[in-house]
Enzyme design. Structure first.
Site, PDB file in Angstrom:
ATOM      1  N   GLY A  46       0.843  -1.190   0.000  1.00 58.58           N
ATOM      2  CA  GLY A  46       0.000   0.000   0.000  1.00 58.58           C
ATOM      3  C   GLY A  46       0.878   1.240   0.000  1.00 58.58           C
ATOM      4  O   GLY A  46       2.072   1.169   0.321  1.00 58.58           O
ATOM      5  N   GLN A  51       2.964  10.035   1.380  1.00 56.26           N
ATOM      6  CA  GLN A  51       4.273   9.370   1.574  1.00 56.26           C
ATOM      7  C   GLN A  51       5.259   9.713   0.448  1.00 56.26           C
ATOM      8  O   GLN A  51       6.458   9.513   0.587  1.00 56.26           O
ATOM      9  CB  GLN A  51       4.108   7.852   1.663  1.00 56.26           C
ATOM     10  CG  GLN A  51       3.387   7.389   2.931  1.00 56.26           C
ATOM     11  CD  GLN A  51       3.216   5.889   2.974  1.00 56.26           C
ATOM     12  OE1 GLN A  51       2.262   5.360   2.417  1.00 56.26           O
ATOM     13  NE2 GLN A  51       4.130   5.200   3.608  1.00 56.26           N
ATOM     14  N   CYS A  94       5.601  -0.242   7.556  1.00 56.42           N
ATOM     15  CA  CYS A  94       5.311   1.008   6.842  1.00 56.42           C
ATOM     16  C   CYS A  94       6.560   1.416   6.066  1.00 56.42           C
ATOM     17  O   CYS A  94       7.658   1.419   6.627  1.00 56.42           O
ATOM     18  CB  CYS A  94       4.925   2.100   7.839  1.00 56.42           C
ATOM     19  SG  CYS A  94       4.519   3.668   7.055  1.00 56.42           S
ATOM     20  N   LEU A  95       6.367   1.769   4.810  1.00 52.23           N
ATOM     21  CA  LEU A  95       7.515   2.164   3.985  1.00 52.23           C
ATOM     22  C   LEU A  95       8.129   3.478   4.480  1.00 52.23           C
ATOM     23  O   LEU A  95       9.272   3.773   4.151  1.00 52.23           O
ATOM     24  CB  LEU A  95       7.083   2.275   2.515  1.00 52.23           C
ATOM     25  CG  LEU A  95       6.548   0.967   1.923  1.00 52.23           C
ATOM     26  CD1 LEU A  95       5.989   1.192   0.521  1.00 52.23           C
ATOM     27  CD2 LEU A  95       7.625  -0.112   1.899  1.00 52.23           C
ATOM     28  N   HIS A 136      -4.700   1.514   7.745  1.00 56.48           N
ATOM     29  CA  HIS A 136      -3.328   2.032   7.884  1.00 56.48           C
ATOM     30  C   HIS A 136      -3.109   3.177   6.888  1.00 56.48           C
ATOM     31  O   HIS A 136      -2.586   4.245   7.259  1.00 56.48           O
ATOM     32  CB  HIS A 136      -2.347   0.877   7.626  1.00 56.48           C
ATOM     33  CG  HIS A 136      -0.903   1.263   7.572  1.00 56.48           C
ATOM     34  ND1 HIS A 136       0.040   0.811   8.481  1.00 56.48           N
ATOM     35  CD2 HIS A 136      -0.202   2.051   6.702  1.00 56.48           C
ATOM     36  CE1 HIS A 136       1.224   1.312   8.170  1.00 56.48           C
ATOM     37  NE2 HIS A 136       1.113   2.060   7.094  1.00 56.48           N
ATOM     38  N   GLU A 137      -3.530   2.963   5.633  1.00 55.35           N
ATOM     39  CA  GLU A 137      -3.308   4.001   4.603  1.00 55.35           C
ATOM     40  C   GLU A 137      -4.180   5.221   4.865  1.00 55.35           C
ATOM     41  O   GLU A 137      -3.746   6.366   4.649  1.00 55.35           O
ATOM     42  CB  GLU A 137      -3.587   3.442   3.206  1.00 55.35           C
ATOM     43  CG  GLU A 137      -2.715   2.258   2.795  1.00 55.35           C
ATOM     44  CD  GLU A 137      -1.226   2.505   2.938  1.00 55.35           C
ATOM     45  OE1 GLU A 137      -0.798   3.666   2.850  1.00 55.35           O
ATOM     46  OE2 GLU A 137      -0.486   1.532   3.164  1.00 55.35           O
ATOM     47  N   HIS A 140      -2.648   7.551   7.224  1.00 62.41           N
ATOM     48  CA  HIS A 140      -1.652   8.449   6.606  1.00 62.41           C
ATOM     49  C   HIS A 140      -2.316   9.749   6.144  1.00 62.41           C
ATOM     50  O   HIS A 140      -1.717  10.823   6.218  1.00 62.41           O
ATOM     51  CB  HIS A 140      -1.000   7.783   5.389  1.00 62.41           C
ATOM     52  CG  HIS A 140       0.145   6.867   5.707  1.00 62.41           C
ATOM     53  ND1 HIS A 140       1.293   7.308   6.328  1.00 62.41           N
ATOM     54  CD2 HIS A 140       0.331   5.543   5.480  1.00 62.41           C
ATOM     55  CE1 HIS A 140       2.137   6.283   6.456  1.00 62.41           C
ATOM     56  NE2 HIS A 140       1.581   5.200   5.958  1.00 62.41           N
TER      57      HIS A 140
HETATM   58  O1  K1U Z   1       3.904   2.369   3.985  1.00 62.93           O
HETATM   59  C1  K1U Z   1       2.823   1.833   3.791  1.00 62.93           C
HETATM   60  O2  K1U Z   1       1.816   2.376   4.136  1.00 62.93           O
HETATM   61  C2  K1U Z   1       2.804   0.491   3.105  1.00 62.93           C
HETATM   62  C3  K1U Z   1       2.742  -0.695   4.055  1.00 62.93           C
HETATM   63  C4  K1U Z   1       1.291  -1.171   4.116  1.00 62.93           C
HETATM   64  C5  K1U Z   1       0.942  -2.074   5.267  1.00 62.93           C
HETATM   65  C6  K1U Z   1       1.592  -3.259   5.507  1.00 62.93           C
HETATM   66  C7  K1U Z   1       1.217  -4.073   6.554  1.00 62.93           C
HETATM   67  C8  K1U Z   1       0.171  -3.705   7.342  1.00 62.93           C
HETATM   68  C9  K1U Z   1      -0.486  -2.541   7.119  1.00 62.93           C
HETATM   69  C10 K1U Z   1      -0.117  -1.717   6.062  1.00 62.93           C
HETATM   70  C11 K1U Z   1       3.654  -1.789   3.489  1.00 62.93           C
HETATM   71  O3  K1U Z   1       3.474  -2.228   2.403  1.00 62.93           O
HETATM   72  S1  K1U Z   1       4.967  -2.343   4.494  1.00 62.93           S
HETATM   73  C12 K1U Z   1       5.710  -3.633   3.500  1.00 62.93           C
HETATM   74  C13 K1U Z   1       4.897  -4.884   3.433  1.00 62.93           C
HETATM   75  O4  K1U Z   1       3.963  -5.074   4.185  1.00 62.93           O
HETATM   76  C14 K1U Z   1       5.229  -5.926   2.425  1.00 62.93           C
HETATM   77  C15 K1U Z   1       6.355  -5.837   1.639  1.00 62.93           C
HETATM   78  C16 K1U Z   1       6.651  -6.834   0.714  1.00 62.93           C
HETATM   79  C17 K1U Z   1       5.826  -7.914   0.576  1.00 62.93           C
HETATM   80  C18 K1U Z   1       4.691  -8.017   1.343  1.00 62.93           C
HETATM   81  C19 K1U Z   1       4.398  -7.023   2.276  1.00 62.93           C
HETATM   82 ZN    ZN Z   2       2.443   3.330   6.099  1.00 61.72          ZN
END
Ligand code: K1U
Ligand code: ZN
Length: 169
Positions: A46, A51, A94-95, A136-137, A140
């Protein structure tokens, strides 16, 4: 399409409240295309526009993950119409807080309204990882990060870890 820089904590733009989008036009679709490409490259599931430094109420998501067949989703001006009493604990990432994961508990099911890539209004129910990720998004868009739900000590440790990574890079 272009890759955009993902802002990380403690960047002040991440704390901004994003503004509603007036129209789903080609300029907005170009932003959503860039966001999706940036999210796949990260990789993540996401991404909110804030971001990448654009505080507009726009989210992209693909729950299939970076290796699965692509199933992109686009959310413009998303709203939560209803949230369940029942909650679901989930280990979130979270990225904007790279390499830090912790458990957050959120409503297990939500009813959503948003505009899609074509600008059509959609109402649908979300549960499981879809419900977790969309909440979560949407946080943000209000300037809220998942670490804001943790203790002050954990939040400070997470930010410290990201600062250390940035210095080392
Ligand atoms: O930064 C963000 O908002 C993105 C975040 C979204 C998220 C993940 C887990 C729970 C709630 C919201 C991510 O994508 S973190 C990376 C991640 O979860 C992932 C990366 C590679 C493969 C699978 C998952
Ligand atoms: Zn995030």
């Amino acid at each position: 399409m272009a890759l955009r820089e993902i802002l990380v904590v403690p960047h002040p733009v991440l704390k901004q409240v994003s503004t509603p989008v007036e129209a789903v036009d080609d300029e907005l679709r170009a932003l959503m295309d860039d966001m999706l490409e940036t999210m796949y490259a990260a990789p993540g599931i996401g991404l909110a526009a804030v971001q990448v430094g654009v505080p507009k109420r726009v989210i992209v998501m693909d729950l299939a993950g970076p290796d699965g067949p692509r199933e992109p989703r686009y959310f413009v001006n998303p709203e939560i119409l209803w949230a369940s009493e029942e909650t679901l604990p989930y280990e979130e990432g979270c990225l904007s807080v790279p390499e830090y994961f912790d458990e957050v508990e959120r409503p297990a099911r939500v009813k959503l309204r948003y505009m899609n890539y074509q600008g059509e209004t959609v109402e649908e129910d979300a549960e499981g990882i879809y419900a977790v990720c969309v909440q979560h998004e949407m946080d943000h868009l209000e300037g809220v990060l998942f670490i804001d739900y943790l203790s002050r000590l954990k939040r400070e440790q997470a930010v410290k870890k990201v600062r250390k990574q940035a210095k080392a890079a």
